[in-house]
Design an enzyme around this catalytic site. Structure first.
Site, mmCIF file in Angstrom:
data_model
loop_
_atom_site.group_PDB
_atom_site.id
_atom_site.type_symbol
_atom_site.label_atom_id
_atom_site.label_comp_id
_atom_site.label_asym_id
_atom_site.label_seq_id
_atom_site.Cartn_x
_atom_site.Cartn_y
_atom_site.Cartn_z
ATOM 1 N N HIS A 23 56.725 22.370 72.331
ATOM 2 C CA HIS A 23 57.561 23.560 72.108
ATOM 3 C C HIS A 23 56.661 24.732 71.702
ATOM 4 O O HIS A 23 56.837 25.311 70.629
ATOM 5 C CB HIS A 23 58.615 23.316 71.001
ATOM 6 C CG HIS A 23 59.807 22.521 71.449
ATOM 7 N ND1 HIS A 23 60.595 21.809 70.572
ATOM 8 C CD2 HIS A 23 60.335 22.332 72.683
ATOM 9 C CE1 HIS A 23 61.565 21.199 71.257
ATOM 10 N NE2 HIS A 23 61.428 21.499 72.528
ATOM 11 N N HIS A 79 68.583 17.067 81.858
ATOM 12 C CA HIS A 79 68.282 18.176 80.939
ATOM 13 C C HIS A 79 67.345 19.136 81.656
ATOM 14 O O HIS A 79 66.419 18.710 82.331
ATOM 15 C CB HIS A 79 67.631 17.558 79.693
ATOM 16 C CG HIS A 79 67.197 18.501 78.626
ATOM 17 N ND1 HIS A 79 67.756 19.733 78.419
ATOM 18 C CD2 HIS A 79 66.241 18.357 77.663
ATOM 19 C CE1 HIS A 79 67.161 20.307 77.379
ATOM 20 N NE2 HIS A 79 66.233 19.498 76.915
ATOM 21 N N GLU A 81 65.239 21.384 80.332
ATOM 22 C CA GLU A 81 64.011 21.845 79.667
ATOM 23 C C GLU A 81 62.793 21.406 80.482
ATOM 24 O O GLU A 81 62.784 20.340 81.117
ATOM 25 C CB GLU A 81 63.936 21.322 78.219
ATOM 26 C CG GLU A 81 62.973 22.128 77.371
ATOM 27 C CD GLU A 81 63.115 21.886 75.862
ATOM 28 O OE1 GLU A 81 63.899 20.999 75.463
ATOM 29 O OE2 GLU A 81 62.427 22.583 75.091
ATOM 30 N N ASP A 83 59.963 20.153 80.115
ATOM 31 C CA ASP A 83 59.233 18.877 79.985
ATOM 32 C C ASP A 83 59.880 17.767 80.815
ATOM 33 O O ASP A 83 59.275 16.720 81.014
ATOM 34 C CB ASP A 83 59.093 18.454 78.521
ATOM 35 C CG ASP A 83 60.391 18.476 77.758
ATOM 36 O OD1 ASP A 83 61.248 19.322 78.036
ATOM 37 O OD2 ASP A 83 60.546 17.634 76.847
ATOM 38 N N HIS A 146 69.994 18.328 72.820
ATOM 39 C CA HIS A 146 69.901 19.467 71.921
ATOM 40 C C HIS A 146 70.001 20.807 72.644
ATOM 41 O O HIS A 146 69.762 21.859 72.011
ATOM 42 C CB HIS A 146 68.576 19.387 71.131
ATOM 43 C CG HIS A 146 67.358 19.584 72.006
ATOM 44 N ND1 HIS A 146 66.368 20.488 71.694
ATOM 45 C CD2 HIS A 146 66.988 19.073 73.195
ATOM 46 C CE1 HIS A 146 65.427 20.485 72.619
ATOM 47 N NE2 HIS A 146 65.776 19.626 73.529
ATOM 48 N N ASP A 165 66.588 13.265 75.784
ATOM 49 C CA ASP A 165 65.887 13.520 74.516
ATOM 50 C C ASP A 165 66.409 12.658 73.357
ATOM 51 O O ASP A 165 65.644 12.297 72.461
ATOM 52 C CB ASP A 165 66.034 14.996 74.113
ATOM 53 C CG ASP A 165 65.073 15.911 74.870
ATOM 54 O OD1 ASP A 165 63.993 15.441 75.263
ATOM 55 O OD2 ASP A 165 65.417 17.087 75.044
ATOM 56 N N TYR A 193 61.046 13.389 64.733
ATOM 57 C CA TYR A 193 61.725 13.956 65.908
ATOM 58 C C TYR A 193 63.168 14.319 65.549
ATOM 59 O O TYR A 193 63.655 15.403 65.872
ATOM 60 C CB TYR A 193 61.682 12.888 66.999
ATOM 61 C CG TYR A 193 62.179 13.259 68.361
ATOM 62 C CD1 TYR A 193 61.303 13.662 69.362
ATOM 63 C CD2 TYR A 193 63.521 13.127 68.693
ATOM 64 C CE1 TYR A 193 61.755 13.946 70.638
ATOM 65 C CE2 TYR A 193 63.980 13.404 69.966
ATOM 66 C CZ TYR A 193 63.093 13.823 70.939
ATOM 67 O OH TYR A 193 63.542 14.094 72.199
ATOM 68 N N HIS A 226 61.354 10.487 76.014
ATOM 69 C CA HIS A 226 60.069 10.581 75.298
ATOM 70 C C HIS A 226 59.837 9.287 74.518
ATOM 71 O O HIS A 226 60.722 8.844 73.773
ATOM 72 C CB HIS A 226 60.075 11.721 74.280
ATOM 73 C CG HIS A 226 60.223 13.088 74.874
ATOM 74 N ND1 HIS A 226 59.265 13.677 75.671
ATOM 75 C CD2 HIS A 226 61.218 13.998 74.766
ATOM 76 C CE1 HIS A 226 59.675 14.878 76.029
ATOM 77 N NE2 HIS A 226 60.858 15.097 75.499
#
Ligand code: FEO
Length: 394
Positions: A23, A79, A81, A83, A146, A165, A193, A226
């Site tokens: 991030h 998701h 994002e 990553d 999230h 996530d 996390y 992850h």
């Protein structure tokens, strides 16, 4: 190299041992991370998520060694994002018409990031995708867990929850499964996390956990995006999330400070002594913010029932390390924790009031006015700091 997860389900992700920050620079990853992508090869061939952008070429090259990319029937983007979606632009150059199943919000985030009009198929909670061989994927929206676009997918037959996530950790390992790694490291990374990424969304998370648990799904594996795949007692991490999302605290008090000429440090150590004298059962930890990792200290705050925060007054304000940390704590939305402020000063002495105000603004219940110390602490001031520690412990 693809690794078998279960039956016709394979891991095709990337282990990033070198990653130290995530991030941007907002999250420290002392143990690296993984970007887990999964390939399902039933009658239909399905790719669940991809990897972070810098590994896009490598990911697509490796995947094309395992399968003919044109044989991918569906892509699931749990998701948006980067990553997890980062390899989509590289992949979609080769298979531009392949449908991407995702939430309505994920269409917005993917379009917003990559400016491509891919073949999106919007799904909602309960929608199903047939995989053949009697198996299907069932989608569950995970709004704000999230990101607004987050979702999970449950695979029937093999009973795998692709949770993205949720339930993850930034933890590089080649071992794939939770039972094959150091359990202390795994829990350290899991709680960090949670505290730093998921805690702000606790009310939503609690509802979602109850919703998922009430479905009574048989869950044999939780395949996160992850870190490890939870296969041995996979519900252990769900149970942890139930605890962590309920205003979690341990019998711990954490003293956090920064100092210029050690006066505020002396107060910190005396406050810690007072806590120990008052209640020897409580775990006391002390951190100098300018010498500590702020995500790790935030995790210690998450574990604490109370904290003491100190900064000397500098330029009518606080040291930036303390101000920045309090600003960060506010974003984590911790609840039901108490806090006290302390700090030395030479002439104006605003820091303690400013810390109190920031603590209150961050949702802490502030204990008293705190301790303002003019110049270095003398014996009387040291005793007063011990008393403040006792008061906090009480
Ligand atoms: Fe692992 Fe929200 O991305």
């Amino acid at each position: 190299m693809k690794k078998q997860v279960k039956n016709n389900v394979y891991w095709v992700g990337k282990v990033d041992w070198e990653l130290k920050k995530f991030h941007g620079d907002e999250y420290s990853t002392h143990k690296g991370s993984t970007y887990n992508s999964y390939l399902i090869q039933e009658e239909k061939t399905v790719l669940v998520d991809t990897v972070w952008l810098p590994f896009a070429k490598e990911f697509v090259e490796n995947l094309s060694k395992e399968i003919d990319l044109k044989k991918i029937d569906y892509i699931i983007a749990n998701h948006g994002e980067v990553d997890h979606s980062g390899a989509l632009p590289e992949l979609m150059k080769l298979i531009p018409d392949t449908p991407i199943y995702c939430t309505e919000n994920a269409v917005k985030s993917l379009k917003g990031q990559y400016h491509q009009d891919w073949n999106f198929k919007v799904v909602k909670t309960g929608d199903k995708l047939d995989l053949g061989n009697g198996k299907e994927l069932i989608f569950v929206e995970m709004r704000m867990l999230h990101w607004p676009d987050s979702m999970a997918a449950y695979m029937t037959g093999d009973n795998i929850l692709f949770s993205n996530d949720a339930f993850g950790q930034h933890y590089a390992t080649e071992m794939l499964y939770n039972d094959l790694v150091d359990q202390g490291e795994l829990m350290t990374e899991s709680i960090k996390y949670f505290a730093n990424i998921l805690n702000p969304f606790n009310p939503i998370l609690q509802k979602k956990l109850q919703e998922v648990l009430s479905l009574n799904l048989q869950i044999d594996m939780i395949a996160t995006s992850h870190g490890v795949i939870w296969r041995e007692n996979p519900l252990q991490i769900v149970e942890k999330y139930v605890q962590w999302s309920a205003d979690y605290q341990e019998n711990q008090i954490t003293v956090i400070y920064d100092t210029m000429w050690n006066g505020t440090r002396e107060l910190a150590e005396r406050i810690a002594l007072g806590i120990q004298l008052q209640d020897p059962a409580v775990t006391v930890k002390i951190f100098n913010l300018s010498k500590s990792d702020f995500n790790d200290v935030a995790t210690e705050v998450f574990r604490s029932k109370a904290i003491a925060v100190g900064s000397p007054t500098v330029g009518n304000g606080l040291l930036h390390s303390v101000a920045g940390f309090l600003h960060y704590l506010k974003s984590l939305k911790f609840k039901k924790k108490k806090a006290a402020a302390f700090g030395c000063y030479g002439w104006s002495g605003e820091s303690v009031k400013m810390i109190n105000d920031m603590l209150a603004d961050a949702g802490f219940e502030v204990i008293g006015e705190g301790m303002r110390q003019l110049w270095n602490p003398d014996e009387a001031a040291k005793k007063a700091a011990v008393e403040l520690g006792r008061t906090i412990a009480k």
